[in-house]
Design a protein around this motif. Structure first.
Motif, short mmCIF file in Angstrom:
data_model
loop_
_atom_site.label_atom_id
_atom_site.label_comp_id
_atom_site.label_asym_id
_atom_site.label_seq_id
_atom_site.Cartn_x
_atom_site.Cartn_y
_atom_site.Cartn_z
N CYS A 279 55.31 28.78 -5.01
CA CYS A 279 55.85 30.08 -4.39
C CYS A 279 57.36 30.03 -4.80
CB CYS A 279 55.47 30.63 -3.29
SG CYS A 279 56.46 29.57 -1.81
N ALA A 280 57.83 30.97 -5.13
CA ALA A 280 59.28 31.02 -5.65
C ALA A 280 60.09 31.54 -4.31
CB ALA A 280 59.66 32.01 -6.76
N PRO A 281 60.73 30.75 -3.88
CA PRO A 281 61.69 31.17 -2.59
C PRO A 281 62.57 32.28 -2.79
CG PRO A 281 61.68 28.97 -2.92
CD PRO A 281 61.18 29.49 -4.26
N LEU A 282 62.98 33.11 -1.93
CA LEU A 282 63.82 34.07 -1.97
C LEU A 282 65.30 33.67 -1.93
CD1 LEU A 282 62.08 36.50 0.60
CD2 LEU A 282 61.81 36.65 -1.85
N ALA A 283 65.55 32.70 -1.19
CA ALA A 283 66.81 32.29 -1.14
C ALA A 283 66.84 30.98 -0.36
CB ALA A 283 67.85 33.16 -0.32
N ARG A 284 68.26 30.20 -0.66
CA ARG A 284 68.16 28.82 0.14
C ARG A 284 69.12 28.99 1.34
NH1 ARG A 284 67.28 24.62 -4.15
NH2 ARG A 284 65.20 25.32 -3.66
N LEU A 285 68.91 28.36 2.28
CA LEU A 285 69.82 28.00 3.23
C LEU A 285 70.85 26.76 2.55
CD1 LEU A 285 67.76 28.53 6.69
CD2 LEU A 285 69.22 30.17 5.30
N LEU A 286 72.07 26.86 2.82
CA LEU A 286 72.84 25.97 2.19
C LEU A 286 73.53 25.22 3.37
CD1 LEU A 286 74.66 27.82 -0.61
CD2 LEU A 286 72.44 26.54 -0.91
N ALA A 287 74.06 25.96 4.41
CA ALA A 287 74.70 25.19 5.61
C ALA A 287 74.45 26.08 6.73
CB ALA A 287 76.29 24.86 5.21
N LEU A 288 74.78 25.61 7.88
CA LEU A 288 74.71 26.53 9.38
C LEU A 288 75.92 25.59 10.12
CD1 LEU A 288 71.34 25.66 8.76
CD2 LEU A 288 71.43 27.57 9.84
N GLY A 289 76.25 26.50 10.96
CA GLY A 289 77.26 26.26 11.93
C GLY A 289 77.26 27.10 13.38
N GLN A 290 77.58 26.56 14.27
CA GLN A 290 77.54 27.49 15.67
C GLN A 290 78.55 26.80 16.62
OE1 GLN A 290 74.18 26.80 18.59
NE2 GLN A 290 73.32 25.64 17.15
N ASP A 291 78.98 27.62 17.69
CA ASP A 291 80.13 27.21 18.42
C ASP A 291 79.96 28.07 19.68
OD1 ASP A 291 82.31 25.91 19.83
OD2 ASP A 291 82.43 24.73 17.92
N LYS A 292 80.90 28.06 20.31
CA LYS A 292 80.86 28.67 21.83
C LYS A 292 82.34 29.40 21.80
CE LYS A 292 77.41 26.29 24.02
NZ LYS A 292 75.99 27.33 23.97
N GLU A 293 82.44 30.55 22.44
CA GLU A 293 83.63 31.49 22.54
C GLU A 293 83.97 31.50 24.12
OE1 GLU A 293 87.08 32.78 22.84
OE2 GLU A 293 86.21 32.59 20.75
#
Length: 354
Positions: free
Chosen positions: A216-230
């Motif tokens: 199957c042909a993917p729709l898009a690719r996740l390249l990087a992620l990040g999270q933190d707290k405020e």
């Protein structure tokens, strides 16, 4: 974390469309479903909102309707909102786990917790792996936080595919009343505030190897992620400096490849409250070297209201469809900030670009 995952399929139910394709087309065209509702504010004026007509949502299944534990009206509506979106996103024959974002604010009628997963499986008929599924009651940022956990599970080889999603609704009189008392709704005479909405969005994630195995042909690719707290979030007594989102972006760009092109488009969780614009200003300024000068900025809440916990997966889905159809250029940054401390972001690119 820098493990790449592909978006294999998407499902959505939003105020502007009952499928992912319809929602993306309407958002791209700027079609708005914000209108005066039948709900009155404290001044007896109709409240501006973006709620779906009841006729467009599937009914509750008979088994849930007669469940021995009473289901609140908000809980029932969230099940109905999530049904078709989950069915649209779930691959045939698979039973992946579901990492689901839910509202962070306690429902005035009662809590929304892990039992929602079991009820959602019954309601939708989708047989996901309940024993390995998780809920993320974090509001707007919850879906992107869930996405990072899902990518970690894929990287460790625990699953071949993972469903990530979010569902939320502000169609709850107790909740709306509390938000109006806090001065957060865009009522008549207010200088700022948000328009309540509702919706559900789901993504099926898999490794590039899994996409090739399925042919199957993917729709898009996740390249990087990040999270933190405020620390200085909306309901905190701590000073508000906008550090949480800036740190989340710092983690994301640190995980991204150094030679990657600068961000061309941004999908932002702006909802009409000045709080979030200030936060983005800090984050963008601090990481300006990672952005193109002529940045394309999208804030789909403008046409469909605030979708709460559904917002992160919905914006990621819109970005992925834009990349797949070729009307959005990558890399694309999607970020979302919750009312409380959670902040998260994801970077997407064309699937062929890896």
């Amino acid at each position: 974390m820098n493990e790449i995952a592909d978006i294999l399929s998407i499902g959505m139910t939003t105020p502007v469309g009952l499928t992912a394709g319809a929602s993306a087309a309407a958002a791209r065209a700027g079609i708005s479903r914000v209108k005066l509702s039948s709900i009155q504010d404290s001044r007896l004026q109709p409240l501006r909102a973006a709620f779906l007509e009841d006729e467009y949502l599937p009914p509750l299944t008979k088994g849930l309707r007669f469940d021995e534990r009473p289901l609140t009206s908000r809980y029932r509506r969230m099940l109905r909102l999530a049904t078709r979106a989950l069915q649209e996103a779930c691959p045939d024959g698979d039973a992946p786990p579901l990492f689901l974002a839910l509202p962070e604010t306690p429902n005035p009628e009662g809590p929304i917790g892990a039992s929602f997963l079991e009820h959602l499986s019954v309601q939708s008929g989708v047989k996901f792996d309940l024993s390995q599924s998780r809920v993320f009651p974090l509001g707007r940022a919850g879906g992107l936080v869930a996405m990072e956990s899902a990518c970690q599970a894929l990287r460790e080889g625990r699953f071949r595919t993972v469903l990530v999603g979010g569902v939320d609704t502000y169609l709850d009189l107790g909740l709306l009343g509390a938000l109006e008392m806090e001065g957060r709704l865009l009522v008549e005479g207010a200088l700022e505030g948000f328009i309540p909405g509702e919706g559900a969005a789901f993504l099926c994630l898999g490794t590039s190897r899994e996409a090739r195995r399925r042919k199957c042909a993917p729709l898009a690719r996740l390249l990087a992620l990040g999270q933190d707290k405020e620390p200085g979030h909306l309901y905190s007594q701590e000073p508000y400096r906008g550090e949480g989102l800036a740190r989340a972006l710092g983690r994301l760009f640190a995980a991204s490849q150094a030679h990657r092109p600068r961000v061309r488009s941004v999908y932002a969780s702006f909802n009409g409250e000045n709080f979030w614009a200030k936060e983005w200003g800090v984050a963008h300024l601090r990481h300006s070297q990672h952005f193109e000068d002529h940045l394309h900025l999208e804030h789909p809440i403008e046409c469909m209201g605030d979708l709460g916990a559904a917002l992160g997966p919905m914006m990621s889905g819109l970005a992925a469809l834009g990349l797949d159809k070729g009307y959005r250029a990558g890399p694309i940054l999607v970020w979302a900030s919750s009312d409380r401390e959670s902040r998260a972001a994801v970077l997407l690119g064309e699937a062929r670009g890896g």
